[in-house]
Design a protein around this motif. Sequence first.
Motif, PDB file in Angstrom:
ATOM      1  N   ALA A  19     103.301   8.688  63.588  1.00  0.00           N
ATOM      2  CA  ALA A  19     104.282   7.971  64.416  1.00  0.00           C
ATOM      3  C   ALA A  19     103.873   6.519  64.647  1.00  0.00           C
ATOM      4  O   ALA A  19     104.717   5.636  64.778  1.00  0.00           O
ATOM      5  N   ALA A  20     102.551   6.271  64.679  1.00  0.00           N
ATOM      6  CA  ALA A  20     102.043   4.919  64.893  1.00  0.00           C
ATOM      7  C   ALA A  20     101.987   4.108  63.598  1.00  0.00           C
ATOM      8  O   ALA A  20     101.607   2.945  63.609  1.00  0.00           O
ATOM      9  N   GLY A  21     102.316   4.737  62.466  1.00  0.00           N
ATOM     10  CA  GLY A  21     102.348   4.020  61.197  1.00  0.00           C
ATOM     11  C   GLY A  21     101.029   3.973  60.452  1.00  0.00           C
ATOM     12  O   GLY A  21     100.852   3.141  59.565  1.00  0.00           O
ATOM     13  N   ALA A  22     100.094   4.867  60.777  1.00  0.00           N
ATOM     14  CA  ALA A  22      98.792   4.878  60.103  1.00  0.00           C
ATOM     15  C   ALA A  22      98.942   5.269  58.641  1.00  0.00           C
ATOM     16  O   ALA A  22      99.821   6.044  58.272  1.00  0.00           O
ATOM     17  N   ASN A  23      98.048   4.744  57.809  1.00  0.00           N
ATOM     18  CA  ASN A  23      97.985   5.078  56.390  1.00  0.00           C
ATOM     19  C   ASN A  23      97.144   6.346  56.243  1.00  0.00           C
ATOM     20  O   ASN A  23      95.919   6.286  56.161  1.00  0.00           O
ATOM     21  N   ILE A  24      97.799   7.507  56.212  1.00  0.00           N
ATOM     22  CA  ILE A  24      97.086   8.786  56.119  1.00  0.00           C
ATOM     23  C   ILE A  24      96.709   9.046  54.671  1.00  0.00           C
ATOM     24  O   ILE A  24      97.551   9.013  53.780  1.00  0.00           O
ATOM     25  N   LEU A  25      95.424   9.304  54.442  1.00  0.00           N
ATOM     26  CA  LEU A  25      94.908   9.522  53.098  1.00  0.00           C
ATOM     27  C   LEU A  25      94.871  11.001  52.740  1.00  0.00           C
ATOM     28  O   LEU A  25      95.261  11.381  51.632  1.00  0.00           O
ATOM     29  N   THR A  26      94.352  11.845  53.643  1.00  0.00           N
ATOM     30  CA  THR A  26      94.283  13.286  53.414  1.00  0.00           C
ATOM     31  C   THR A  26      94.416  14.030  54.731  1.00  0.00           C
ATOM     32  O   THR A  26      94.054  13.508  55.786  1.00  0.00           O
ATOM     33  N   GLY A  27      94.899  15.247  54.631  1.00  0.00           N
ATOM     34  CA  GLY A  27      94.897  16.149  55.764  1.00  0.00           C
ATOM     35  C   GLY A  27      96.166  16.122  56.579  1.00  0.00           C
ATOM     36  O   GLY A  27      97.105  15.397  56.266  1.00  0.00           O
ATOM     37  N   PRO A  28      96.104  16.952  57.592  1.00  0.00           N
ATOM     38  CA  PRO A  28      95.013  17.820  58.008  1.00  0.00           C
ATOM     39  C   PRO A  28      94.745  18.938  56.993  1.00  0.00           C
ATOM     40  O   PRO A  28      95.658  19.496  56.418  1.00  0.00           O
ATOM     41  N   VAL A  29      93.462  19.237  56.843  1.00  0.00           N
ATOM     42  CA  VAL A  29      93.027  20.277  55.912  1.00  0.00           C
ATOM     43  C   VAL A  29      91.774  20.954  56.469  1.00  0.00           C
ATOM     44  O   VAL A  29      90.918  20.298  57.062  1.00  0.00           O
ATOM     45  N   ASP A  30      91.689  22.279  56.271  1.00  0.00           N
ATOM     46  CA  ASP A  30      90.495  23.025  56.684  1.00  0.00           C
ATOM     47  C   ASP A  30      89.418  22.866  55.623  1.00  0.00           C
ATOM     48  O   ASP A  30      89.685  23.035  54.423  1.00  0.00           O
ATOM     49  N   ARG A  31      88.210  22.532  56.073  1.00  0.00           N
ATOM     50  CA  ARG A  31      87.089  22.299  55.157  1.00  0.00           C
ATOM     51  C   ARG A  31      86.131  23.493  55.177  1.00  0.00           C
ATOM     52  O   ARG A  31      86.034  24.196  56.179  1.00  0.00           O
ATOM     53  N   PRO A  32      85.365  23.688  54.089  1.00  0.00           N
ATOM     54  CA  PRO A  32      84.423  24.819  54.039  1.00  0.00           C
ATOM     55  C   PRO A  32      83.322  24.734  55.104  1.00  0.00           C
ATOM     56  O   PRO A  32      82.696  25.738  55.428  1.00  0.00           O
ATOM     57  N   TRP A  33      83.074  23.553  55.647  1.00  0.00           N
ATOM     58  CA  TRP A  33      82.028  23.392  56.661  1.00  0.00           C
ATOM     59  C   TRP A  33      82.563  23.634  58.077  1.00  0.00           C
ATOM     60  O   TRP A  33      81.985  23.209  59.052  1.00  0.00           O
ATOM     61  N   ARG A  74      88.457  21.061  60.581  1.00  0.00           N
ATOM     62  CA  ARG A  74      89.783  20.653  60.118  1.00  0.00           C
ATOM     63  C   ARG A  74      89.786  19.135  60.204  1.00  0.00           C
ATOM     64  O   ARG A  74      89.496  18.572  61.259  1.00  0.00           O
ATOM     65  N   THR A  75      90.070  18.462  59.087  1.00  0.00           N
ATOM     66  CA  THR A  75      89.909  17.012  59.044  1.00  0.00           C
ATOM     67  C   THR A  75      91.191  16.300  58.635  1.00  0.00           C
ATOM     68  O   THR A  75      92.079  16.865  58.000  1.00  0.00           O
ATOM     69  N   LEU A  76      91.213  15.044  58.988  1.00  0.00           N
ATOM     70  CA  LEU A  76      92.292  14.115  58.665  1.00  0.00           C
ATOM     71  C   LEU A  76      91.623  12.769  58.391  1.00  0.00           C
ATOM     72  O   LEU A  76      90.726  12.358  59.136  1.00  0.00           O
ATOM     73  N   HIS A  77      92.021  12.108  57.313  1.00  0.00           N
ATOM     74  CA  HIS A  77      91.459  10.795  56.977  1.00  0.00           C
ATOM     75  C   HIS A  77      92.561   9.753  56.925  1.00  0.00           C
ATOM     76  O   HIS A  77      93.604   9.978  56.319  1.00  0.00           O
ATOM     77  N   VAL A  78      92.301   8.602  57.543  1.00  0.00           N
ATOM     78  CA  VAL A  78      93.211   7.458  57.487  1.00  0.00           C
ATOM     79  C   VAL A  78      92.418   6.230  57.053  1.00  0.00           C
ATOM     80  O   VAL A  78      91.184   6.206  57.152  1.00  0.00           O
ATOM     81  N   ALA A 127      88.055  14.904  63.128  1.00  0.00           N
ATOM     82  CA  ALA A 127      87.626  16.267  62.817  1.00  0.00           C
ATOM     83  C   ALA A 127      87.728  17.150  64.034  1.00  0.00           C
ATOM     84  O   ALA A 127      87.387  16.745  65.136  1.00  0.00           O
ATOM     85  N   GLN A 128      88.209  18.359  63.786  1.00  0.00           N
ATOM     86  CA  GLN A 128      88.301  19.388  64.815  1.00  0.00           C
ATOM     87  C   GLN A 128      87.366  20.513  64.397  1.00  0.00           C
ATOM     88  O   GLN A 128      87.464  21.018  63.270  1.00  0.00           O
ATOM     89  N   LYS A 129      86.466  20.908  65.258  1.00  0.00           N
ATOM     90  CA  LYS A 129      85.550  22.012  64.957  1.00  0.00           C
ATOM     91  C   LYS A 129      86.338  23.314  64.953  1.00  0.00           C
ATOM     92  O   LYS A 129      87.148  23.564  65.830  1.00  0.00           O
ATOM     93  N   LEU A 130      86.134  24.129  63.920  1.00  0.00           N
ATOM     94  CA  LEU A 130      86.817  25.425  63.829  1.00  0.00           C
ATOM     95  C   LEU A 130      85.903  26.552  64.264  1.00  0.00           C
ATOM     96  O   LEU A 130      84.723  26.452  64.221  1.00  0.00           O
TER      97      LEU A 130
END
Length: 121
Positions: free
Chosen positions: A86-100, A103-107, A118-121
């Motif tokens: 909504a703020a117009g960020a350039n989202i590169l990946t995610g959200p996606v659950d990682r093997p470690w 749950r991550t999101l990259h901008v 990152a959100q701890k699962l």
Amino acid sequence: MRRIDYVIWYVESLSRSTAFYRDVIGLDVRKEGDGYVEFSLENTKFSLFERSKLPELINREAGRAPCGEIGFIVENVDAEAARLRAAGANILTGPVDRPWRERTLHVADPDGNIVEFAQKL
């Protein structure tokens, strides 16, 4: 050495990058002046420094971005993704659950530096 004291990104436009980290990422400015802006965080200092002022500081130019990544722990990555879109960020990946078990999101910031949420699962 027991902890990181600070992280500084060297940026092309201090005003543009300050607006990104303040208005899009949601950080509060703690202090600013002479090509420098520092944000309020509890565990470390995160700052921006105007790239054009580097020769005065270190007698040389810095490399070009992306030079690295800064990560923030959040409670809900999906909510952050919605807010950032909504703020117009350039989202590169995610959200996606990682093997470690995160749950991550990259901008990307205005200079191409990577910001992870990152959100701890």
